[in-house]
Design a protein around this motif. Structure first.
Motif, mmCIF file in Angstrom:
data_model
loop_
_atom_site.group_PDB
_atom_site.id
_atom_site.type_symbol
_atom_site.label_atom_id
_atom_site.label_comp_id
_atom_site.label_asym_id
_atom_site.label_seq_id
_atom_site.Cartn_x
_atom_site.Cartn_y
_atom_site.Cartn_z
ATOM 1 N N HIS A 210 -39.547 -44.748 64.750
ATOM 2 C CA HIS A 210 -39.274 -43.759 65.788
ATOM 3 C C HIS A 210 -40.500 -42.951 66.221
ATOM 4 C CE1 HIS A 210 -34.967 -44.508 65.357
ATOM 5 N NE2 HIS A 210 -35.097 -44.375 64.050
ATOM 6 N N GLY A 211 -41.600 -43.070 65.498
ATOM 7 C CA GLY A 211 -42.808 -42.371 65.904
ATOM 8 C C GLY A 211 -42.762 -40.872 65.738
ATOM 9 N N VAL A 212 -42.005 -40.395 64.761
ATOM 10 C CA VAL A 212 -41.956 -38.966 64.467
ATOM 11 C C VAL A 212 -42.598 -38.724 63.114
ATOM 12 C CG1 VAL A 212 -39.891 -38.591 65.859
ATOM 13 C CG2 VAL A 212 -39.658 -39.140 63.420
ATOM 14 N N GLU A 213 -42.852 -37.454 62.818
ATOM 15 C CA GLU A 213 -43.410 -37.101 61.510
ATOM 16 C C GLU A 213 -42.267 -36.905 60.530
ATOM 17 O OE1 GLU A 213 -46.563 -33.944 59.458
ATOM 18 O OE2 GLU A 213 -46.205 -33.927 61.632
ATOM 19 N N VAL A 214 -42.368 -37.568 59.390
ATOM 20 C CA VAL A 214 -41.314 -37.507 58.377
ATOM 21 C C VAL A 214 -41.939 -37.148 57.035
ATOM 22 C CG1 VAL A 214 -39.388 -38.700 57.281
ATOM 23 C CG2 VAL A 214 -40.062 -39.307 59.623
ATOM 24 N N VAL A 215 -41.465 -36.068 56.450
ATOM 25 C CA VAL A 215 -41.975 -35.590 55.169
ATOM 26 C C VAL A 215 -40.909 -35.794 54.098
ATOM 27 C CG1 VAL A 215 -42.790 -33.586 53.872
ATOM 28 C CG2 VAL A 215 -43.447 -33.881 56.277
ATOM 29 N N PRO A 216 -41.147 -36.663 53.111
ATOM 30 C CA PRO A 216 -40.200 -36.811 52.014
ATOM 31 C C PRO A 216 -40.423 -35.734 50.955
ATOM 32 C CG PRO A 216 -41.971 -38.390 51.754
ATOM 33 C CD PRO A 216 -42.272 -37.620 53.014
ATOM 34 N N ALA A 217 -39.337 -35.150 50.469
ATOM 35 C CA ALA A 217 -39.427 -34.115 49.441
ATOM 36 C C ALA A 217 -38.427 -34.455 48.344
ATOM 37 C CB ALA A 217 -39.135 -32.737 50.026
ATOM 38 N N ALA A 218 -38.893 -35.195 47.349
ATOM 39 C CA ALA A 218 -38.017 -35.595 46.249
ATOM 40 C C ALA A 218 -37.689 -34.372 45.395
ATOM 41 C CB ALA A 218 -38.687 -36.673 45.408
ATOM 42 N N CYS A 219 -36.402 -34.035 45.312
ATOM 43 C CA CYS A 219 -35.993 -32.848 44.570
ATOM 44 C C CYS A 219 -34.490 -32.900 44.333
ATOM 45 C CB CYS A 219 -36.354 -31.566 45.330
ATOM 46 S SG CYS A 219 -35.555 -31.427 46.946
ATOM 47 N N THR B 139 -30.575 -33.000 53.555
ATOM 48 C CA THR B 139 -30.426 -33.296 52.135
ATOM 49 C C THR B 139 -29.554 -34.536 51.962
ATOM 50 O OG1 THR B 139 -28.460 -31.893 51.797
ATOM 51 C CG2 THR B 139 -30.626 -30.842 51.608
ATOM 52 N N GLY B 140 -29.688 -35.176 50.801
ATOM 53 C CA GLY B 140 -28.984 -36.436 50.582
ATOM 54 C C GLY B 140 -29.361 -37.462 51.625
ATOM 55 N N ALA B 141 -30.664 -37.558 51.907
ATOM 56 C CA ALA B 141 -31.125 -38.231 53.125
ATOM 57 C C ALA B 141 -31.611 -39.656 52.927
ATOM 58 C CB ALA B 141 -32.244 -37.407 53.764
ATOM 59 N N SER B 142 -31.537 -40.206 51.724
ATOM 60 C CA SER B 142 -32.141 -41.523 51.503
ATOM 61 C C SER B 142 -31.158 -42.673 51.630
ATOM 62 C CB SER B 142 -32.784 -41.568 50.110
ATOM 63 O OG SER B 142 -31.793 -41.467 49.097
ATOM 64 N N VAL B 143 -29.872 -42.378 51.829
ATOM 65 C CA VAL B 143 -28.877 -43.447 51.862
ATOM 66 C C VAL B 143 -27.629 -42.945 52.593
ATOM 67 C CG1 VAL B 143 -27.741 -42.797 49.677
ATOM 68 C CG2 VAL B 143 -27.769 -45.200 50.395
ATOM 69 N N GLY B 144 -26.823 -43.870 53.073
ATOM 70 C CA GLY B 144 -25.515 -43.514 53.614
ATOM 71 C C GLY B 144 -25.568 -42.613 54.826
ATOM 72 N N ALA C 87 -33.986 -35.971 48.684
ATOM 73 C CA ALA C 87 -33.118 -36.775 47.826
ATOM 74 C C ALA C 87 -33.765 -36.779 46.447
ATOM 75 C CB ALA C 87 -32.934 -38.186 48.360
ATOM 76 N N ARG C 88 -33.020 -37.227 45.463
ATOM 77 C CA ARG C 88 -33.553 -37.194 44.101
ATOM 78 C C ARG C 88 -34.443 -38.391 43.779
ATOM 79 N NH1 ARG C 88 -28.255 -36.315 40.567
ATOM 80 N NH2 ARG C 88 -27.548 -37.853 42.110
ATOM 81 N N GLN C 89 -34.128 -39.567 44.304
ATOM 82 C CA GLN C 89 -34.877 -40.780 43.968
ATOM 83 C C GLN C 89 -36.099 -40.911 44.874
ATOM 84 O OE1 GLN C 89 -32.548 -44.351 43.543
ATOM 85 N NE2 GLN C 89 -30.786 -43.242 42.728
ATOM 86 N N ALA C 90 -37.262 -40.649 44.312
ATOM 87 C CA ALA C 90 -38.486 -40.578 45.108
ATOM 88 C C ALA C 90 -38.829 -41.903 45.770
ATOM 89 C CB ALA C 90 -39.646 -40.107 44.227
ATOM 90 N N ASP C 91 -38.695 -42.997 45.059
ATOM 91 C CA ASP C 91 -39.082 -44.293 45.623
ATOM 92 C C ASP C 91 -38.241 -44.635 46.844
ATOM 93 O OD1 ASP C 91 -40.927 -44.483 43.630
ATOM 94 O OD2 ASP C 91 -39.820 -45.926 42.414
ATOM 95 N N ARG C 92 -36.928 -44.484 46.717
ATOM 96 C CA ARG C 92 -36.044 -44.792 47.838
ATOM 97 C C ARG C 92 -36.280 -43.835 49.004
ATOM 98 N NH1 ARG C 92 -29.770 -45.349 46.431
ATOM 99 N NH2 ARG C 92 -29.867 -43.070 46.347
ATOM 100 N N GLU D 159 -39.548 -44.736 50.891
ATOM 101 C CA GLU D 159 -39.373 -45.920 51.728
ATOM 102 C C GLU D 159 -38.584 -45.580 52.985
ATOM 103 O OE1 GLU D 159 -39.474 -49.770 53.232
ATOM 104 O OE2 GLU D 159 -40.723 -48.702 51.774
ATOM 105 N N ALA D 160 -37.547 -44.761 52.843
ATOM 106 C CA ALA D 160 -36.772 -44.350 54.013
ATOM 107 C C ALA D 160 -37.646 -43.570 54.986
ATOM 108 C CB ALA D 160 -35.572 -43.512 53.575
ATOM 109 N N ALA D 161 -38.452 -42.665 54.459
ATOM 110 C CA ALA D 161 -39.333 -41.868 55.316
ATOM 111 C C ALA D 161 -40.332 -42.749 56.055
ATOM 112 C CB ALA D 161 -40.059 -40.818 54.473
ATOM 113 N N ARG D 162 -40.878 -43.731 55.357
ATOM 114 C CA ARG D 162 -41.841 -44.626 55.984
ATOM 115 C C ARG D 162 -41.190 -45.425 57.114
ATOM 116 N NH1 ARG D 162 -43.056 -49.579 56.364
ATOM 117 N NH2 ARG D 162 -41.324 -50.212 55.013
#
Length: 263
Positions: free
Chosen positions: A55-64, A13-18, A38-43, A46-49
């Motif tokens: 790193h070649g891993v699967e990353v699922v963003p869940a904006a919430c 959680t709180g995963a899009s920055v810092g 994280a709350r901001q879906a756009d950011r 982009e972090a997930a992408r």
């Protein structure tokens, strides 16, 4: 050192920055698949992408918003849908406060309680059953040195982070029989974008030497004389969530450059 994390699934959680973003990169570098909140879906997207590409891993963003029951349900659902649950949970969502006890209204206390404590409670309820099915796991709560050594301008932050630390201890005792290790990390001065933003605001009308301001803060509070980078903290966090830390249960670890004044 092989941390034996490749193929595991971590919810952050709180995963899009810092700190959260640095930890996401550190886990991904070890081959861990991620569910990032994280709350901001756009950011967040982009972090997930970037992490998946690098790193070649699967990353699922869940904006919430994990401060709400609905937000936690959405995050748990995303982990279940993508991976059938998770092996690791890093509770990182949080923010500082600024108030006095006599002036702060009830709703501000409640908002921080929901963000710092109830998010961790609800995520445990939501993700632990899946961890048990997978044979165990690790939960790490990001509290703060302020949980035991408070800063005077943010009593609500201090109190709710102290409550998170006690929750973590109780959860550790409850879950270790299911091979789920729970610990707490109490960082000191970590150079996050929030610190930089605040320093720039504070020095805007006095010459703009925000770096000098932060240097003064570091020398006032931390014997090491500097802030840590988020990446320095992330390395320790990933280790604590790995099998290499298998005997670490119900503990609190200070990563603070000597800032803690007690033994």
């Amino acid at each position: 050192m092989d941390l034996k994390l490749k193929g595991k699934v971590a919810v952050l959680t709180g995963a899009s920055v810092g700190i959260g973003l640095a930890v996401a990169h550190a886990f991904a570098a070890e081959g861990v698949n991620l569910v990032l909140a994280a709350r901001q879906a756009d950011r967040l997207d982009e972090a997930a992408r970037q992490i998946a590409t690098q790193h070649g891993v699967e990353v699922v963003p869940a904006a919430c918003d994990v401060a709400t029951a609905a937000g936690v349900d959405a995050l748990v659902g995303a982990a279940e849908h993508a991976f059938g649950g998770a092996d690791i949970l890093f509770n990182n969502a949080g923010t500082g406060s600024n108030e006095t006890i006599l002036d702060a209204p009830d709703d501000k206390w409640q908002a921080y309680w929901d963000l710092h404590v109830m998010a961790a409670v609800r995520l445990a309820r939501g993700l632990v059953p899946g961890m048990k099915r997978r044979g165990g796991g690790a939960i790490l709560h990001n509290a703060s040195i302020c949980a035991v050594q408070p800063l005077g301008y943010e009593p609500i932050y201090n109190v709710t982070k102290a409550a998170l630390m006690m929750f973590s201890k109780n959860l550790a005792n409850e879950l270790i029989g299911a091979n789920i290790r729970v610990n707490t990390i109490n960082p000191g001065l970590i150079l996050t974008p929030d610190w930089i933003k605040t320093a720039k605001q504070l020095t805007e009308h006095t010459g703009g030497d925000w770096e000098g301001h932060l240097n003064a803060v570091a020398h006032e509070h931390a014997p090491i004389g500097r802030f840590a980078s988020p990446e320095e903290l992330a390395d320790f966090i990933v280790f604590l969530c790995s099998e290499r830390a298998s005997y670490s249960v119900g503990a609190t670890y200070f990563v603070d450059g000597g800032m803690l004044k007690t033994v």
